[in-house]
Design a protein around this motif. Sequence first.
Motif, PDB file in Angstrom:
ATOM      1  N   ARG A  55      30.472   6.526   3.614  1.00 23.83           N
ATOM      2  CA  ARG A  55      29.123   6.998   3.949  1.00 23.83           C
ATOM      3  C   ARG A  55      29.155   7.632   5.332  1.00 23.83           C
ATOM      4  O   ARG A  55      29.863   7.147   6.219  1.00 23.83           O
ATOM      5  CB  ARG A  55      28.156   5.820   3.950  1.00 23.83           C
ATOM      6  CG  ARG A  55      28.057   5.186   2.581  1.00 23.83           C
ATOM      7  CD  ARG A  55      27.069   4.066   2.639  1.00 23.83           C
ATOM      8  NE  ARG A  55      27.174   3.243   1.451  1.00 23.83           N
ATOM      9  CZ  ARG A  55      26.512   2.113   1.293  1.00 23.83           C
ATOM     10  NH1 ARG A  55      25.710   1.680   2.240  1.00 23.83           N
ATOM     11  NH2 ARG A  55      26.646   1.418   0.191  1.00 23.83           N
ATOM     12  N   GLY A 184      25.492  14.292  -0.764  1.00 24.07           N
ATOM     13  CA  GLY A 184      24.372  13.756  -1.541  1.00 24.07           C
ATOM     14  C   GLY A 184      23.791  12.507  -0.916  1.00 24.07           C
ATOM     15  O   GLY A 184      23.523  12.455   0.286  1.00 24.07           O
ATOM     16  N   ARG A 185      23.617  11.459  -1.729  1.00 27.00           N
ATOM     17  CA  ARG A 185      22.969  10.237  -1.255  1.00 27.00           C
ATOM     18  C   ARG A 185      23.825   9.416  -0.292  1.00 27.00           C
ATOM     19  O   ARG A 185      23.327   8.476   0.331  1.00 27.00           O
ATOM     20  CB  ARG A 185      22.586   9.361  -2.450  1.00 27.00           C
ATOM     21  CG  ARG A 185      21.455   9.943  -3.259  1.00 27.00           C
ATOM     22  CD  ARG A 185      20.950   8.955  -4.281  1.00 27.00           C
ATOM     23  NE  ARG A 185      19.811   9.520  -4.976  1.00 27.00           N
ATOM     24  CZ  ARG A 185      18.711   8.857  -5.304  1.00 27.00           C
ATOM     25  NH1 ARG A 185      18.615   7.573  -5.051  1.00 27.00           N
ATOM     26  NH2 ARG A 185      17.722   9.459  -5.934  1.00 27.00           N
ATOM     27  N   SER A 186      25.118   9.734  -0.191  1.00 28.68           N
ATOM     28  CA  SER A 186      25.980   8.962   0.724  1.00 28.68           C
ATOM     29  C   SER A 186      25.712   9.309   2.183  1.00 28.68           C
ATOM     30  O   SER A 186      26.192   8.634   3.087  1.00 28.68           O
ATOM     31  CB  SER A 186      27.451   9.246   0.431  1.00 28.68           C
ATOM     32  OG  SER A 186      27.749   8.869  -0.869  1.00 28.68           O
ATOM     33  N   MET A 238      19.004  15.216  -0.530  1.00 25.98           N
ATOM     34  CA  MET A 238      19.404  13.929  -1.089  1.00 25.98           C
ATOM     35  C   MET A 238      19.739  12.881  -0.029  1.00 25.98           C
ATOM     36  O   MET A 238      19.916  11.701  -0.335  1.00 25.98           O
ATOM     37  CB  MET A 238      20.634  14.103  -2.012  1.00 25.98           C
ATOM     38  CG  MET A 238      20.419  15.032  -3.184  1.00 25.98           C
ATOM     39  SD  MET A 238      18.915  14.643  -4.066  1.00 25.98           S
ATOM     40  CE  MET A 238      19.366  13.085  -4.780  1.00 25.98           C
ATOM     41  N   ALA A 239      19.890  13.308   1.205  1.00 26.88           N
ATOM     42  CA  ALA A 239      20.299  12.361   2.256  1.00 26.88           C
ATOM     43  C   ALA A 239      19.195  11.342   2.531  1.00 26.88           C
ATOM     44  O   ALA A 239      18.005  11.633   2.404  1.00 26.88           O
ATOM     45  CB  ALA A 239      20.626  13.134   3.529  1.00 26.88           C
ATOM     46  N   PHE A 240      19.610  10.133   2.904  1.00 29.90           N
ATOM     47  CA  PHE A 240      18.683   9.056   3.255  1.00 29.90           C
ATOM     48  C   PHE A 240      18.229   9.326   4.690  1.00 29.90           C
ATOM     49  O   PHE A 240      19.063   9.508   5.590  1.00 29.90           O
ATOM     50  CB  PHE A 240      19.438   7.731   3.152  1.00 29.90           C
ATOM     51  CG  PHE A 240      18.585   6.504   3.186  1.00 29.90           C
ATOM     52  CD1 PHE A 240      17.613   6.285   2.218  1.00 29.90           C
ATOM     53  CD2 PHE A 240      18.780   5.532   4.159  1.00 29.90           C
ATOM     54  CE1 PHE A 240      16.839   5.128   2.224  1.00 29.90           C
ATOM     55  CE2 PHE A 240      18.018   4.376   4.177  1.00 29.90           C
ATOM     56  CZ  PHE A 240      17.049   4.176   3.210  1.00 29.90           C
ATOM     57  N   HIS A 267      12.453   8.441   4.353  1.00 27.53           N
ATOM     58  CA  HIS A 267      12.496   7.179   3.617  1.00 27.53           C
ATOM     59  C   HIS A 267      11.911   6.027   4.425  1.00 27.53           C
ATOM     60  O   HIS A 267      11.309   5.114   3.872  1.00 27.53           O
ATOM     61  CB  HIS A 267      13.933   6.876   3.177  1.00 27.53           C
ATOM     62  CG  HIS A 267      14.437   7.924   2.225  1.00 27.53           C
ATOM     63  ND1 HIS A 267      15.145   9.032   2.655  1.00 27.53           N
ATOM     64  CD2 HIS A 267      14.284   8.057   0.892  1.00 27.53           C
ATOM     65  CE1 HIS A 267      15.409   9.802   1.612  1.00 27.53           C
ATOM     66  NE2 HIS A 267      14.901   9.240   0.538  1.00 27.53           N
ATOM     67  N   HIS A 315      20.017   1.657   2.411  1.00 25.85           N
ATOM     68  CA  HIS A 315      20.792   2.833   2.009  1.00 25.85           C
ATOM     69  C   HIS A 315      21.611   2.492   0.754  1.00 25.85           C
ATOM     70  O   HIS A 315      21.701   3.293  -0.186  1.00 25.85           O
ATOM     71  CB  HIS A 315      21.693   3.297   3.159  1.00 25.85           C
ATOM     72  CG  HIS A 315      22.378   4.602   2.922  1.00 25.85           C
ATOM     73  ND1 HIS A 315      23.502   4.999   3.607  1.00 25.85           N
ATOM     74  CD2 HIS A 315      22.117   5.623   2.051  1.00 25.85           C
ATOM     75  CE1 HIS A 315      23.881   6.194   3.188  1.00 25.85           C
ATOM     76  NE2 HIS A 315      23.059   6.596   2.237  1.00 25.85           N
ATOM     77  N   TYR A 318      19.456   2.650  -2.195  1.00 22.34           N
ATOM     78  CA  TYR A 318      19.126   4.045  -2.490  1.00 22.34           C
ATOM     79  C   TYR A 318      20.278   4.708  -3.261  1.00 22.34           C
ATOM     80  O   TYR A 318      20.060   5.471  -4.202  1.00 22.34           O
ATOM     81  CB  TYR A 318      18.867   4.777  -1.159  1.00 22.34           C
ATOM     82  CG  TYR A 318      18.615   6.250  -1.277  1.00 22.34           C
ATOM     83  CD1 TYR A 318      17.448   6.741  -1.859  1.00 22.34           C
ATOM     84  CD2 TYR A 318      19.538   7.177  -0.777  1.00 22.34           C
ATOM     85  CE1 TYR A 318      17.224   8.115  -1.953  1.00 22.34           C
ATOM     86  CE2 TYR A 318      19.320   8.536  -0.855  1.00 22.34           C
ATOM     87  CZ  TYR A 318      18.154   9.000  -1.445  1.00 22.34           C
ATOM     88  OH  TYR A 318      17.939  10.350  -1.527  1.00 22.34           O
ATOM     89  N   ILE A 319      21.512   4.385  -2.856  1.00 23.41           N
ATOM     90  CA  ILE A 319      22.690   4.958  -3.551  1.00 23.41           C
ATOM     91  C   ILE A 319      22.768   4.372  -4.964  1.00 23.41           C
ATOM     92  O   ILE A 319      23.000   5.099  -5.933  1.00 23.41           O
ATOM     93  CB  ILE A 319      23.976   4.670  -2.742  1.00 23.41           C
ATOM     94  CG1 ILE A 319      23.953   5.461  -1.424  1.00 23.41           C
ATOM     95  CG2 ILE A 319      25.225   5.025  -3.544  1.00 23.41           C
ATOM     96  CD1 ILE A 319      25.044   5.082  -0.435  1.00 23.41           C
ATOM     97  N   ALA A 322      20.639   5.722  -7.939  1.00 23.66           N
ATOM     98  CA  ALA A 322      21.074   6.937  -8.628  1.00 23.66           C
ATOM     99  C   ALA A 322      22.293   6.659  -9.499  1.00 23.66           C
ATOM    100  O   ALA A 322      22.827   7.579 -10.141  1.00 23.66           O
ATOM    101  CB  ALA A 322      21.414   8.011  -7.605  1.00 23.66           C
TER     102      ALA A 322
END
Length: 324
Positions: A55, A184-186, A238-240, A267, A315, A318-319, A322
Amino acid sequence: MDATHSEVLQETPSVEIKSFFDSAPPLKDADEISRKLKEFVERNSSTPENGRVTRVVCVTSGGTTVPLEQRCVRYIDNFSSGHRGAASTEYFLKAGYSVIFLYRRGSCQPYCSSLPDDPLLECFDITDDSKIQVHPSHAEVVKRAISEHRAAVVGGNLLKLPFTTIFEYLQILQLIADSVSKLGRSAMFYFAAAVSDFYVPWELLTEHKLQSASGPLDIRLAQVPKMISVLRKAWAPMAFCISFKLETDSNILLAKAAMALEKNKVHMVVANELSTRKDEVIVVAKSGNIVVRRDKAQPGAEVESPLVELLVDRHSAYIKEAGV
Ligand code: PAZ
């Protein structure tokens, strides 16, 4: 999302944002910064043997300046020592994150909080044979600061990028967002920096030092476009995203934080009051508010430790949401 700078600007309706970037003085070293970011993100994109994707968090830290002349002698500054950002960087690295530390030149640095104010002059002695050595009373803290910092940088887990002005800060932030959006979400953004709300557009600044002989000074400040909401919508959707809200009036703090949460679609918003910011923060989220306090019973305990722990936990959720 893999849009280039100009594509993003075309997609973004805001005239103010376009005019901010179009009129900003070009970023020195933009190519070098992009190269470092590309290398850092590539290095942190590959899945290691343990199968857990690295991450990456971008921690912003310190205050941005607003120049009042192009060849700047005078400027407006924003309060921030950079302690929050530097301490949080250490906790994120400890939690296994790789960190892009976007910091104000001269502000607090990770792993340096135990060093005296002027380490070079206070930590070293000159011996009888004119060699320089660390004074024994500082040996432990100096060794720890150097070895932990070096391990993070050489290991490819810490990339430090400095800024001074609001122009540099926002241009580098955009390059970072472009680079980490592919994670992305990472990816996470942790906006602890104190960013100017107002500025003087570059083309309206005089080139040379303002002259007092010209009489009283009238300056009209334009509003800095709200880049966090653009980052959420277009740059790295997509980022936190964690933003901060600082107030000196505790009566308005939570309402302002809730407003920022809603408006910028981040968020979470970390609300803090100037005088108590080192002891307590309130994390404002849709699911409710969480008070995070420093453990006063532990000597040297910092509020950033439980704060980062909470955010890492959120976080992860959140990952997971998905199914990554
Ligand atoms: O840098 P520092 O440790 O002295 O202070 C941290 C802070 C108060 C600048 C930060 O927690 C913060 O609230 N940043 C956002 C400020 C703002 O509302 O723009």
